[in-house]
Design a protein around this motif. Structure first.
Motif, PDB file in Angstrom:
ATOM      1  N   GLY A  99      67.606  49.212  47.358  1.00  0.00           N
ATOM      2  CA  GLY A  99      66.889  48.105  47.398  1.00  0.00           C
ATOM      3  C   GLY A  99      65.444  48.005  47.362  1.00  0.00           C
ATOM      4  N   ALA A 100      64.830  49.105  46.754  1.00  0.00           N
ATOM      5  CA  ALA A 100      63.472  49.088  46.472  1.00  0.00           C
ATOM      6  C   ALA A 100      63.072  48.468  45.271  1.00  0.00           C
ATOM      7  CB  ALA A 100      62.799  50.571  46.147  1.00  0.00           C
ATOM      8  N   THR A 101      62.000  47.717  45.316  1.00  0.00           N
ATOM      9  CA  THR A 101      61.613  46.941  43.943  1.00  0.00           C
ATOM     10  C   THR A 101      60.075  47.482  43.522  1.00  0.00           C
ATOM     11  OG1 THR A 101      60.599  44.895  45.307  1.00  0.00           O
ATOM     12  CG2 THR A 101      62.908  44.913  44.789  1.00  0.00           C
ATOM     13  N   TRP A 102      60.026  47.104  42.274  1.00  0.00           N
ATOM     14  CA  TRP A 102      58.433  47.621  41.793  1.00  0.00           C
ATOM     15  C   TRP A 102      57.921  46.254  40.854  1.00  0.00           C
ATOM     16  CZ3 TRP A 102      55.345  51.572  42.858  1.00  0.00           C
ATOM     17  CH2 TRP A 102      54.391  51.764  42.109  1.00  0.00           C
ATOM     18  N   GLY A 103      56.957  45.898  41.100  1.00  0.00           N
ATOM     19  CA  GLY A 103      56.425  44.818  40.222  1.00  0.00           C
ATOM     20  C   GLY A 103      54.991  44.518  39.990  1.00  0.00           C
ATOM     21  N   ASN A 104      54.676  43.436  39.395  1.00  0.00           N
ATOM     22  CA  ASN A 104      53.229  43.034  39.237  1.00  0.00           C
ATOM     23  C   ASN A 104      52.882  42.129  40.321  1.00  0.00           C
ATOM     24  OD1 ASN A 104      53.499  44.491  36.738  1.00  0.00           O
ATOM     25  ND2 ASN A 104      54.026  42.495  35.409  1.00  0.00           N
ATOM     26  N   TYR A 105      51.296  42.375  40.361  1.00  0.00           N
ATOM     27  CA  TYR A 105      50.905  41.618  41.500  1.00  0.00           C
ATOM     28  C   TYR A 105      49.604  41.028  40.913  1.00  0.00           C
ATOM     29  CZ  TYR A 105      48.246  41.235  45.937  1.00  0.00           C
ATOM     30  OH  TYR A 105      47.718  40.790  47.154  1.00  0.00           O
ATOM     31  N   THR A 106      48.996  39.762  41.552  1.00  0.00           N
ATOM     32  CA  THR A 106      48.082  39.074  41.235  1.00  0.00           C
ATOM     33  C   THR A 106      47.420  38.456  42.597  1.00  0.00           C
ATOM     34  OG1 THR A 106      48.264  38.764  38.919  1.00  0.00           O
ATOM     35  CG2 THR A 106      46.534  37.634  40.078  1.00  0.00           C
ATOM     36  N   SER A 107      46.291  38.914  42.807  1.00  0.00           N
ATOM     37  CA  SER A 107      45.640  38.229  44.087  1.00  0.00           C
ATOM     38  C   SER A 107      44.149  37.519  43.591  1.00  0.00           C
ATOM     39  CB  SER A 107      45.220  39.074  45.191  1.00  0.00           C
ATOM     40  OG  SER A 107      44.348  39.998  44.586  1.00  0.00           O
ATOM     41  N   PHE A 108      43.770  36.484  44.384  1.00  0.00           N
ATOM     42  CA  PHE A 108      42.525  35.760  44.206  1.00  0.00           C
ATOM     43  C   PHE A 108      41.967  35.364  45.628  1.00  0.00           C
ATOM     44  CE2 PHE A 108      40.268  31.372  43.480  1.00  0.00           C
ATOM     45  CZ  PHE A 108      39.202  31.892  42.792  1.00  0.00           C
ATOM     46  N   THR A 182      48.109  49.642  35.503  1.00  0.00           N
ATOM     47  CA  THR A 182      46.905  48.829  35.086  1.00  0.00           C
ATOM     48  C   THR A 182      46.306  48.051  36.283  1.00  0.00           C
ATOM     49  OG1 THR A 182      47.263  49.022  32.784  1.00  0.00           O
ATOM     50  CG2 THR A 182      45.505  48.136  33.397  1.00  0.00           C
ATOM     51  N   VAL A 183      45.216  48.528  36.561  1.00  0.00           N
ATOM     52  CA  VAL A 183      44.610  47.513  37.827  1.00  0.00           C
ATOM     53  C   VAL A 183      43.404  46.864  37.299  1.00  0.00           C
ATOM     54  CG1 VAL A 183      43.545  47.472  40.176  1.00  0.00           C
ATOM     55  CG2 VAL A 183      45.599  48.937  39.942  1.00  0.00           C
ATOM     56  N   MET A 184      43.423  45.772  37.431  1.00  0.00           N
ATOM     57  CA  MET A 184      42.275  44.980  36.677  1.00  0.00           C
ATOM     58  C   MET A 184      41.630  44.124  37.614  1.00  0.00           C
ATOM     59  SD  MET A 184      44.439  43.523  33.630  1.00  0.00           S
ATOM     60  CE  MET A 184      43.380  43.412  32.369  1.00  0.00           C
ATOM     61  N   ILE A 185      40.316  44.239  37.849  1.00  0.00           N
ATOM     62  CA  ILE A 185      39.426  43.640  38.711  1.00  0.00           C
ATOM     63  C   ILE A 185      38.195  42.745  38.018  1.00  0.00           C
ATOM     64  CG2 ILE A 185      37.655  43.862  40.556  1.00  0.00           C
ATOM     65  CD1 ILE A 185      39.535  46.896  39.536  1.00  0.00           C
ATOM     66  N   ALA A 186      38.170  41.459  38.405  1.00  0.00           N
ATOM     67  CA  ALA A 186      37.142  40.547  37.946  1.00  0.00           C
ATOM     68  C   ALA A 186      36.358  39.951  39.199  1.00  0.00           C
ATOM     69  CB  ALA A 186      37.814  39.434  37.210  1.00  0.00           C
ATOM     70  N   VAL A 187      35.155  40.139  39.147  1.00  0.00           N
ATOM     71  CA  VAL A 187      34.111  39.749  40.115  1.00  0.00           C
ATOM     72  C   VAL A 187      33.541  38.675  39.309  1.00  0.00           C
ATOM     73  CG1 VAL A 187      32.283  39.860  41.924  1.00  0.00           C
ATOM     74  CG2 VAL A 187      34.001  41.651  41.558  1.00  0.00           C
ATOM     75  N   VAL A 188      33.289  37.336  39.907  1.00  0.00           N
ATOM     76  CA  VAL A 188      32.746  36.207  39.451  1.00  0.00           C
ATOM     77  C   VAL A 188      31.630  35.548  40.264  1.00  0.00           C
ATOM     78  CG1 VAL A 188      32.833  34.088  38.142  1.00  0.00           C
ATOM     79  CG2 VAL A 188      34.663  35.853  37.924  1.00  0.00           C
ATOM     80  N   ASP A 189      30.543  35.439  40.165  1.00  0.00           N
ATOM     81  CA  ASP A 189      29.207  34.836  41.038  1.00  0.00           C
ATOM     82  C   ASP A 189      29.628  33.419  40.999  1.00  0.00           C
ATOM     83  OD1 ASP A 189      26.434  35.252  41.817  1.00  0.00           O
ATOM     84  OD2 ASP A 189      26.265  33.515  40.580  1.00  0.00           O
ATOM     85  N   ARG A 190      29.387  32.845  42.202  1.00  0.00           N
ATOM     86  CA  ARG A 190      29.690  31.243  42.732  1.00  0.00           C
ATOM     87  C   ARG A 190      28.547  30.706  42.248  1.00  0.00           C
ATOM     88  NH1 ARG A 190      30.812  29.533  46.820  1.00  0.00           N
ATOM     89  NH2 ARG A 190      32.694  28.098  46.020  1.00  0.00           N
ATOM     90  N   GLY A 191      27.236  31.297  42.294  1.00  0.00           N
ATOM     91  CA  GLY A 191      25.841  30.528  42.471  1.00  0.00           C
ATOM     92  C   GLY A 191      25.300  30.171  43.732  1.00  0.00           C
ATOM     93  N   ASP A 192      25.875  30.812  44.765  1.00  0.00           N
ATOM     94  CA  ASP A 192      25.530  30.530  46.104  1.00  0.00           C
ATOM     95  C   ASP A 192      25.169  31.870  46.803  1.00  0.00           C
ATOM     96  OD1 ASP A 192      27.976  31.147  46.556  1.00  0.00           O
ATOM     97  OD2 ASP A 192      28.433  29.710  47.867  1.00  0.00           O
ATOM     98  N   ILE A 199      42.269  40.335  41.396  1.00  0.00           N
ATOM     99  CA  ILE A 199      42.909  41.494  41.181  1.00  0.00           C
ATOM    100  C   ILE A 199      44.143  41.492  40.750  1.00  0.00           C
ATOM    101  CG2 ILE A 199      43.575  43.807  42.409  1.00  0.00           C
ATOM    102  CD1 ILE A 199      40.965  43.388  44.092  1.00  0.00           C
ATOM    103  N   ALA A 200      44.618  42.124  39.615  1.00  0.00           N
ATOM    104  CA  ALA A 200      45.887  42.181  38.882  1.00  0.00           C
ATOM    105  C   ALA A 200      46.293  43.673  39.161  1.00  0.00           C
ATOM    106  CB  ALA A 200      45.939  41.968  37.692  1.00  0.00           C
ATOM    107  N   ASP A 201      47.628  44.015  39.487  1.00  0.00           N
ATOM    108  CA  ASP A 201      48.125  45.231  39.325  1.00  0.00           C
ATOM    109  C   ASP A 201      49.316  45.246  38.359  1.00  0.00           C
ATOM    110  OD1 ASP A 201      48.877  47.895  39.824  1.00  0.00           O
ATOM    111  OD2 ASP A 201      49.965  47.478  41.534  1.00  0.00           O
ATOM    112  N   ILE A 202      49.317  45.581  37.201  1.00  0.00           N
ATOM    113  CA  ILE A 202      50.341  45.522  36.222  1.00  0.00           C
ATOM    114  C   ILE A 202      50.968  46.577  35.806  1.00  0.00           C
ATOM    115  CG2 ILE A 202      50.613  44.363  33.899  1.00  0.00           C
ATOM    116  CD1 ILE A 202      49.533  42.335  35.835  1.00  0.00           C
TER     117      ILE A 202
END
Length: 224
Positions: A99-108, A182-192, A199-202
């Motif tokens: 029953g174990a699963t493995w997959g892709n994940y994206t958070s914001f 593959t773990v991908m990280i993007a940090v974006v300035d908001r201006g404040d 973050i994506a885990d592919i």
């Protein structure tokens, strides 16, 4: 500083006027004043959370990022973002027969407030490294191994500067046909003075999702 200065002047004015008045004794209650203990202890401020609404991941600050595709479903935020939400795509279902699963994940969501941040190229990179280490630790464990060749690059999202990291994490799971993610990280300035993070885990066997993620990051909308 204006508010502080005004407060100081006001307090000084009250103090000077009070000095000129004749002291007046407080009325006696007949017994010493009692200390009253609060009936309930103060509670910690709850960590905010985002939501997946329709085709968008909506952070608690109302900034949005499009979901990867309709094939991805709602998940829970597990990378340590502030006010974030997440989505999931199963790549290997029941790979171990149990029953174990493995997959892709994206958070914001937002950069956690306990991570120091400055809107400079060096500050963006440092924040991306810190939130990336936290994400990999949460998604895998503190002993996760990262392959050589981690990539860094400056990015821009609708005029907002950012920083991207791409790293490959070694995967050694019995009966799983994956050797890395593959773990991908993007940090974006908001201006404040704050920043958004995605973050994506592919899974290594599904590299096409990497550019999909980049495309969705480029569509992040920062609320005013």
């Amino acid at each position: 500083m204006v508010a502080l200065a005004a407060t100081g002047l006001s307090a000084g004015w009250v103090w000077n006027k009070a000095d000129a008045l004749t002291p007046v004794a407080l009325p006696s209650t007949g017994k010493p004043l009692e200390t009253v203990n609060p009936s309930a202890k103060p509670t910690k401020t709850q960590t905010p959370y985002g939501k997946v609404i329709g085709t968008e991941i909506v952070a608690s600050n109302t900034d949005t990022m499009p979901i990867m595709s309709s094939a991805w479903g709602n998940s829970y935020e597990r990378t340590g973002l502030w006010g974030g939400a997440a989505i999931w795509l199963t790549v290997h279902n029941n790979y171990d027969g149990k029953g174990a699963t493995w997959g892709n994940y994206t958070s914001f969501g937002q950069l956690p407030p306990d991570i120091a941040y400055k809107n400079t190229p060096a500050g963006l990179k440092a924040a991306a490294i810190q939130v990336g280490v936290r994400a990999i630790t949460n998604l895998y464990d503190k002993n996760a191994q990262v392959m050589k060749g981690t990539q860094h690059k400056a990015i821009s999202v609708n005029g907002h500067p950012g920083h991207e990291i791409v790293a490959k994490v070694v995967v050694k799971v019995p009966k799983l046909a994956e050797t890395y993610s593959t773990v991908m990280i993007a940090v974006v300035d908001r201006g404040d003075g704050t920043a958004d993070v995605s973050i994506a885990d592919i899974a290594g066997s599904t590299p096409a999702w990497q550019n999909v993620w980049r495309n969705k990051v480029s569509q992040i909308k920062i609320s005013k």
